[in-house]
Scaffold this motif. Structure first.
Motif, short mmCIF file in Angstrom:
data_model
loop_
_atom_site.label_atom_id
_atom_site.label_comp_id
_atom_site.label_asym_id
_atom_site.label_seq_id
_atom_site.Cartn_x
_atom_site.Cartn_y
_atom_site.Cartn_z
N UNK A 281 -9.09 -2.12 2.56
CA UNK A 281 -7.71 -2.04 2.99
C UNK A 281 -7.38 -3.21 3.90
N UNK A 282 -6.30 -3.90 3.59
CA UNK A 282 -5.84 -5.02 4.41
C UNK A 282 -4.87 -4.47 5.45
N UNK A 283 -5.37 -4.26 6.65
CA UNK A 283 -4.63 -3.55 7.68
C UNK A 283 -3.73 -4.47 8.49
N UNK A 284 -2.49 -4.05 8.66
CA UNK A 284 -1.54 -4.73 9.54
C UNK A 284 -0.25 -3.94 9.49
N UNK A 285 0.73 -4.35 10.28
CA UNK A 285 2.04 -3.72 10.21
C UNK A 285 2.75 -4.08 8.92
N UNK A 286 2.47 -5.26 8.38
CA UNK A 286 3.02 -5.68 7.10
C UNK A 286 2.14 -6.79 6.54
N UNK A 287 1.18 -6.40 5.71
CA UNK A 287 0.17 -7.35 5.24
C UNK A 287 0.76 -8.51 4.46
N UNK A 288 1.84 -8.26 3.74
CA UNK A 288 2.44 -9.33 2.93
C UNK A 288 3.08 -10.42 3.77
N UNK A 289 3.18 -10.20 5.08
CA UNK A 289 3.75 -11.21 5.96
C UNK A 289 2.73 -12.27 6.39
N UNK A 290 1.46 -12.06 6.06
CA UNK A 290 0.46 -13.06 6.41
C UNK A 290 0.86 -14.41 5.83
N UNK A 291 0.77 -15.46 6.63
CA UNK A 291 1.24 -16.79 6.22
C UNK A 291 0.53 -17.29 4.97
N UNK A 292 -0.69 -16.82 4.73
CA UNK A 292 -1.46 -17.28 3.58
C UNK A 292 -1.79 -16.12 2.65
N UNK A 293 -0.84 -15.19 2.50
CA UNK A 293 -1.13 -14.00 1.71
C UNK A 293 -1.43 -14.32 0.25
N UNK A 294 -0.77 -15.33 -0.30
CA UNK A 294 -1.03 -15.68 -1.70
C UNK A 294 -2.45 -16.23 -1.87
N UNK A 295 -2.83 -17.13 -0.96
CA UNK A 295 -4.19 -17.66 -1.00
C UNK A 295 -5.21 -16.55 -0.77
N UNK A 296 -4.86 -15.60 0.12
CA UNK A 296 -5.77 -14.51 0.43
C UNK A 296 -6.02 -13.64 -0.80
N UNK A 297 -4.95 -13.26 -1.48
CA UNK A 297 -5.13 -12.39 -2.65
C UNK A 297 -5.90 -13.09 -3.76
N UNK A 298 -5.66 -14.38 -3.91
CA UNK A 298 -6.44 -15.14 -4.91
C UNK A 298 -7.91 -15.17 -4.51
N UNK A 299 -8.16 -15.32 -3.22
CA UNK A 299 -9.53 -15.36 -2.73
C UNK A 299 -10.25 -14.03 -2.96
N UNK A 306 -13.82 -4.42 -6.99
CA UNK A 306 -13.37 -3.93 -5.68
C UNK A 306 -11.85 -3.74 -5.72
N UNK A 307 -11.40 -2.59 -5.25
CA UNK A 307 -9.97 -2.30 -5.18
C UNK A 307 -9.43 -2.76 -3.84
N UNK A 308 -8.27 -3.39 -3.88
CA UNK A 308 -7.61 -3.85 -2.66
C UNK A 308 -6.40 -2.97 -2.39
N UNK A 309 -6.33 -2.42 -1.20
CA UNK A 309 -5.23 -1.56 -0.81
C UNK A 309 -4.35 -2.31 0.19
N UNK A 310 -3.04 -2.37 -0.09
CA UNK A 310 -2.09 -3.03 0.80
C UNK A 310 -1.20 -1.95 1.42
N UNK A 321 4.10 -14.20 -7.02
CA UNK A 321 2.73 -14.66 -6.86
C UNK A 321 1.85 -13.56 -6.27
N UNK A 322 2.37 -12.86 -5.27
CA UNK A 322 1.58 -11.81 -4.65
C UNK A 322 1.33 -10.68 -5.63
N UNK A 323 2.37 -10.26 -6.34
CA UNK A 323 2.19 -9.18 -7.31
C UNK A 323 1.18 -9.56 -8.37
N UNK A 324 1.22 -10.80 -8.84
CA UNK A 324 0.27 -11.24 -9.85
C UNK A 324 -1.14 -11.33 -9.28
N UNK A 325 -1.25 -11.78 -8.03
CA UNK A 325 -2.57 -11.86 -7.40
C UNK A 325 -3.19 -10.48 -7.27
N UNK A 326 -2.38 -9.52 -6.87
CA UNK A 326 -2.88 -8.15 -6.73
C UNK A 326 -3.23 -7.57 -8.09
#
Length: 592
Positions: A281-299, A306-310, A321-326
């Protein structure tokens, strides 16, 4: 060992005995220490094991050379009954030691409805509930967590409150206790620590702020039984810059501090290796606000099987891009929080998103393979009209017609919170909430709608904006077994209302709109945002004026100037991640 022997004849007579046995994988049984802390989550094990804040402090304290940390949770009512009958005190899961034998007992205050649970935990521990009744033979009772931004209702029960980030302060507090010869000296020592408020010693307190994120715990405890969120957790950022006017967390956790993509990927791999979890689980108040969220999901796509929970995501942040990365990772469903159904009301609360952005984001999610969506809304927001409520149903209808197989919505009742622009706003009565809910009854054919009990919201409102007098309500509630109030089977609103009447609580005044000159119980707590700024934001809300995201320019809230900190955003700057070892070394000093 006396506790353990008695448990043998008890555990087969309770629901889920695995809640009470301890010994979980990665739990720590430390042999020697100079000061002992038991962290208590005042709710069921099933809930508390999912709380990441306790996991952070547990890891930090047990990494020190001088302190030891163990855990306890509030037993369910069947276990409580047997504990009283068999004379079993509340104990830690690591060593089965009674809590009254620890040097310090620390409560996390995550939600106001748990206040009676705190007092029940003390009673089960045979520790006097009032601070004035304790002496040198008793542990010091401390508390931290978001509810400490208005600790007034618990002042006569808690010896010391920690306001703000606890990673650095917890070791300083334990060291202060260790160096005190008696209760009075220990409290004096605690009162001198930045971020700590000791009743009768301090007049004001400023929150503690961690400038950058520390190394995250990876040897996370793996429970033997199912818990609410049974998965690995990586806190990818702390704080929020959007400035939603209802959101207490977004105000009190400023500034934003992000982790780097490299650190998150490394931490995720280590968690998987040390726990065996197959979900992160990627914990935060709003994980999609991370400045490098697209790079993170690709990584994170590199993590096979492994399942990723947002968690709850701002709908304008869900890009293609985020939806496709997820979509390259096994999906667990998507959760979005529009908060209000109409654009006018979203502007009032400073949500900063349009109808077009909401449905563009949902379309991107649908095209990327998501079939389940959950939406969060609130009733009773300031200036809300009937047409704003009806707009919620209309939005759910549109979402269902987009082709999502499973659409669900949760409707909560707005509760004004301390240190937010809406601390001045009124709260609607339960009767008004029921009336407004009926306005969207027709939308049940499009979505599964969960309507939270507005009577709970009323009680939460009293506890969250109450002063020291409300402590009498909390104490009486515990005496009448009004514990686990967030659990539907335990919630007794009629008894709560009787207590309000007996204690002469002025509900009309507490729930009414406030002006700038109103004296609040939390005025002595400085979270970095001035009361004047909050009032100006409230007036802007009444006029439907948006305030920009502070990533796009300073809004003048004052936090960064007050605490000499700044937003830590990856891609714009790459601060060094401070190691746990360096933190422990700094605090231990010569004692190491």
């Amino acid at each position: 060992m006396k506790v353990l022997k008695k448990l043998v004849n008890v555990l087969d007579r309770v629901q889920k005995p695995s809640r009470y046995i301890g010994g979980e994988y990665n739990s720590v049984q430390k042999k020697k220490s100079k000061v002992d802390l038991c962290l208590v989550f005042p709710d069921l094990y099933d809930i508390g094991m999912s709380h990441f804040g306790m996991a952070i402090l547990y890891d930090i304290v047990n990494s020190s050379s001088f302190a030891r940390c163990e855990r306890a949770y509030l037993p369910w009512v069947d276990m409580q009954e047997l504990m009283r009958k068999e004379d079993i005190p509340l104990y830690s899961l690591e060593s089965y030691r009674p809590l009254k034998e620890f040097d310090v007992v620390g409560f996390t205050l995550q939600y106001e409805m748990s206040y009676p649970n705190v007092l029940r935990a003390l009673r089960l521990s045979n520790i006097p509930i009032h601070t004035e009744e304790r002496n040198d033979s008793h542990p010091l009772i401390i508390a931290g967590g978001p509810c400490t931004v208005n600790f007034a209702p618990l002042e006569k029960f808690i010896d010391a409150f920690l306001v703000g980030d606890g990673e650095e302060a917890i070791l300083e507090m334990l060291k202060a206790v260790m160096n005190g010869k008696n209760r009075v000296q220990k409290l004096e020592n605690l009162s001198k620590i930045n971020g700590v408020y000791v009743p009768h010693y301090n007049k004001k307190v400023s929150k503690r702020v961690l400038p950058t994120m520390l190394k995250a715990p990876t040897a996370q405890i793996v429970p033997y039984t199912n818990v609410v969120h049974d998965r690995g957790v990586v806190e990818i950022l702390r704080g929020c810059t959007h400035g939603c006017r209802f959101c207490q967390a977004g105000m009190i956790y400023r500034p934003v501090r992000e982790r780097s993509v490299e650190e998150i990927e490394k931490t995720s791999k280590e968690i998987i290796r040390r726990t065996g979890y197959e979900e992160i689980s990627l914990l935060s108040l709003s994980s999609a606000d991370h400045s490098q969220i697209r790079e993170l999901m690709s990584s994170l796509k590199k993590l096979r099987d492994i399942s990723i929970s947002i968690p709850s995501t701002r709908v304008d942040a869900l890009s293609v891009d985020l939806a496709n990365a997820v979509s390259g990772v096994r999906k667990s469903g998507i959760t979005l929080a529009p908060e209000a159904g109409s654009q006018r009301l979203r502007d009032v609360i400073n949500k900063g998103i349009t109808e077009e952005q909401i449905f563009d984001a949902l379309a991107h999610a649908k095209d990327s393979g998501w079939t389940r969506v959950k939406l969060y809304f609130m009733l009773g927001l300031p200036t809300e009209r009937d047409e704003d409520v009806i707009a919620i149903g209309e939005m759910l209808q549109k979402v269902k017609l987009m082709g999502f197989k499973n659409v669900s919505a949760t409707l909560g009742v707005f509760v004004p919170k301390a240190h937010t622009p809406f601390q001045f706003a009124p709260q609607i009565a339960p009767s008004q909430a029921y009336r407004r809910y009926k306005l969207i009854g027709w939308a049940h054919k499009y979505a599964k709608i969960n309507f939270t009990d507005p009577r709970k919201a009323l009680i939460e409102g009293v506890l969250s904006r109450g002063d020291e007098k409300i402590g009498e309500v909390v104490e009486e509630a515990e005496k009448r077994d009004l514990i686990f109030a967030d659990w539907n089977e335990m919630f007794n609103p009629d008894e709560w209302m009787k207590i309000f009447e007996e204690k002469e609580v002025d509900l009309e005044h507490l729930m009414a709109e406030k002006n700038f000159d109103e004296q609040f119980a939390w005025d002595k707590i400085d979270v970095g945002i001035s009361k004047k700024y909050l009032w100006l934001e409230y007036r802007r809300a009444m006029n439907g004026i948006l305030t920009q995201d502070c990533r796009d320019g300073c809004t003048g809230c004052g936090v960064c100037q007050r605490f000499n900190v700044k937003n830590v955003l990856m891609g714009k700057e790459s601060p060094r991640i401070r190691s746990l070892d360096s933190l422990v070394k700094d605090v231990e000093g010569d004692d190491n």
